[in-house]
Design a protein around this motif. Sequence first.
Motif, short mmCIF file in Angstrom:
data_model
loop_
_atom_site.label_atom_id
_atom_site.label_comp_id
_atom_site.label_asym_id
_atom_site.label_seq_id
_atom_site.Cartn_x
_atom_site.Cartn_y
_atom_site.Cartn_z
N ALA A 171 73.04 24.93 93.96
CA ALA A 171 72.06 25.81 94.59
C ALA A 171 70.77 25.07 94.94
CB ALA A 171 71.76 26.99 93.67
N SER A 172 70.43 24.06 94.18
CA SER A 172 69.16 23.35 94.41
C SER A 172 69.19 22.43 95.62
CB SER A 172 68.80 22.53 93.17
OG SER A 172 69.73 21.47 92.97
N CYS A 173 70.39 22.15 96.14
CA CYS A 173 70.49 21.29 97.33
C CYS A 173 70.08 22.06 98.59
CB CYS A 173 71.93 20.80 97.50
SG CYS A 173 72.51 19.72 96.18
N SER A 174 69.75 21.32 99.63
CA SER A 174 69.53 21.93 100.94
C SER A 174 70.87 22.09 101.63
CB SER A 174 68.59 21.06 101.78
OG SER A 174 67.31 21.02 101.21
N HIS A 175 71.09 23.26 102.27
CA HIS A 175 72.41 23.58 102.79
C HIS A 175 72.39 23.79 104.31
CE1 HIS A 175 74.45 24.47 98.85
NE2 HIS A 175 73.17 24.45 98.48
N VAL A 176 73.53 23.45 104.92
CA VAL A 176 73.80 23.81 106.31
C VAL A 176 74.98 24.79 106.28
CG1 VAL A 176 75.24 21.73 106.60
CG2 VAL A 176 74.48 23.01 108.61
N VAL A 177 74.84 25.90 106.97
CA VAL A 177 75.91 26.91 106.98
C VAL A 177 76.37 27.15 108.42
CG1 VAL A 177 75.07 28.02 104.89
CG2 VAL A 177 74.31 28.86 107.12
N VAL A 178 77.59 27.64 108.52
CA VAL A 178 78.18 27.93 109.83
C VAL A 178 78.21 29.44 110.02
CG1 VAL A 178 80.24 27.72 111.28
CG2 VAL A 178 79.61 25.87 109.69
N SER A 179 77.64 29.89 111.12
CA SER A 179 77.63 31.32 111.40
C SER A 179 77.43 31.57 112.89
CB SER A 179 76.53 32.03 110.60
OG SER A 179 76.50 33.41 110.89
N ARG A 180 78.18 32.52 113.41
CA ARG A 180 77.98 32.92 114.81
C ARG A 180 76.98 34.07 114.90
NH1 ARG A 180 83.61 32.53 114.46
NH2 ARG A 180 83.71 34.79 114.22
N LYS A 181 76.64 34.62 113.75
CA LYS A 181 75.73 35.76 113.71
C LYS A 181 74.35 35.31 113.22
CE LYS A 181 79.58 38.79 112.39
NZ LYS A 181 80.09 39.73 111.35
N PRO A 182 73.33 36.12 113.47
CA PRO A 182 71.99 35.80 112.94
C PRO A 182 71.93 36.13 111.45
CG PRO A 182 71.93 37.87 114.14
CD PRO A 182 73.31 37.31 114.34
N GLN A 183 72.79 35.46 110.69
CA GLN A 183 72.92 35.76 109.27
C GLN A 183 73.07 34.45 108.50
OE1 GLN A 183 75.95 38.68 108.45
NE2 GLN A 183 76.26 37.93 106.37
N PHE A 184 72.28 34.29 107.44
CA PHE A 184 72.28 33.03 106.70
C PHE A 184 73.15 33.09 105.44
CE2 PHE A 184 68.24 30.69 108.26
CZ PHE A 184 68.50 31.11 109.55
N THR A 185 73.31 34.26 104.86
CA THR A 185 73.97 34.36 103.56
C THR A 185 75.39 34.89 103.68
OG1 THR A 185 73.07 36.58 103.21
CG2 THR A 185 71.79 34.72 102.38
N GLY A 186 76.16 34.69 102.60
CA GLY A 186 77.54 35.14 102.59
C GLY A 186 78.06 35.29 101.17
N PRO A 187 79.40 35.26 100.98
CA PRO A 187 80.00 35.46 99.66
C PRO A 187 79.52 34.46 98.60
CG PRO A 187 81.66 35.64 101.37
CD PRO A 187 80.42 35.15 102.04
N VAL A 188 79.26 33.21 99.01
CA VAL A 188 78.78 32.21 98.05
C VAL A 188 77.43 32.62 97.47
CG1 VAL A 188 77.99 29.83 97.79
CG2 VAL A 188 80.05 30.31 99.11
N ASP A 189 76.59 33.16 98.33
CA ASP A 189 75.26 33.58 97.87
C ASP A 189 75.37 34.78 96.92
OD1 ASP A 189 73.45 31.85 99.68
OD2 ASP A 189 74.94 32.71 101.01
N ASP A 190 76.33 35.67 97.19
CA ASP A 190 76.53 36.81 96.28
C ASP A 190 76.98 36.32 94.91
OD1 ASP A 190 75.92 38.48 98.40
OD2 ASP A 190 78.02 38.79 98.96
N ALA A 191 77.89 35.32 94.89
CA ALA A 191 78.38 34.78 93.62
C ALA A 191 77.28 34.04 92.87
CB ALA A 191 79.57 33.86 93.87
N LEU A 192 76.45 33.29 93.59
CA LEU A 192 75.33 32.58 92.96
C LEU A 192 74.31 33.57 92.38
CD1 LEU A 192 74.71 29.69 95.52
CD2 LEU A 192 75.47 29.42 93.15
N ALA A 193 74.09 34.67 93.09
CA ALA A 193 73.11 35.66 92.64
C ALA A 193 73.49 36.24 91.28
CB ALA A 193 72.97 36.77 93.68
N LEU A 194 74.79 36.37 91.05
CA LEU A 194 75.25 36.89 89.75
C LEU A 194 74.88 35.94 88.61
CD1 LEU A 194 78.79 38.23 90.74
CD2 LEU A 194 76.70 39.56 90.35
N LEU A 195 74.65 34.67 88.94
CA LEU A 195 74.26 33.67 87.94
C LEU A 195 72.76 33.40 87.96
CD1 LEU A 195 77.15 31.09 88.53
CD2 LEU A 195 77.02 32.88 86.78
#
Length: 305
Positions: A189-213
């Motif tokens: 989580a502390s790294c800088s990330h590049v994500v792939v998305s066709r929508k104006p949306q930055f977050t996804g399932p990985v972020d939901d899983a990280l939030a639980l921690l």
Amino acid sequence: MSYVDLNLLTALDVLLAECSVTKAAQRLGVSPSAMSRTLSRLRTATGDQLLVLAGRTMVPTPYAEQLGKRAHELARNARAVLQPANSAVDLATLERTFTIRANDGFVDLVGASLMAAIAQTARRVRIRFVSKPDKDARALREGMIDLEVGVLGTAAPEIKTRLLFRDRFVGICRTGHPLLTRVTAKRYASCSHVVVSRKPQFTGPVDDALALLGQSRIISMVVPTFANAMQIVRHSDLVGLVPRSSLGSASPGNRAESAGIEYFELPVRTPAINVSAIWHPRLHADPAHRWLRDTIFAICKNAAP
């Protein structure tokens, strides 16, 4: 337009071929009296006697003689139109272009194998891959594409689907990235990330899983394709997220097919990615389209991670 009884056409064809009410009745499986009534209807419809007695036999009128060949061809064509569709296709002579909507990772995964299969069995078939700006079913409904491959994203009730394989997300980074020494949720989580998305949306399932921690990623860049993400990761310290299938035959901790990139299993669980073939019912029974679907399914069965 007045009603036309195509059964009369079949009866006319048989009557003119047999020149006998009794024999025509036998061929059509009806009684002679029913066949006689049909002849009366034909006489009324055409305004001609068609068959007349000559002693104990019946002979065609001049008009019936003119109708003979035409009636036979029309009856044969009508039967062909109203029969079930031919389930066979001659792949050796099939000339057709199929348009498939898929992301770049799927094209990389199956493109070469699909071309090899076509070259072996259907050399005149062409494949046109197009990008996926969205998952709208309109392109399938209107025939702009023949097949879509990806995660089902439409609620259109008529759409047909077939699961090709189950994929999963993995992390990617440049070879030698410090994260590879020990991948934990906190370090990831502390790294800088590049994500792939066709929508104006930055977050996804990985972020939901990280939030639980109690963790959250630093998302520095959003790009439209997985190929973009790989290229950026290769030349920077950014960490990416791609489907496992987009990396070919690479193994964890080893370089992916794209030199300079390594992948790792995520430190959190994310839902599986169900990659399906998606098509419109109007093409469901088409033998050439069915061949294409079966070919892609067989390729994915062997190529999927």
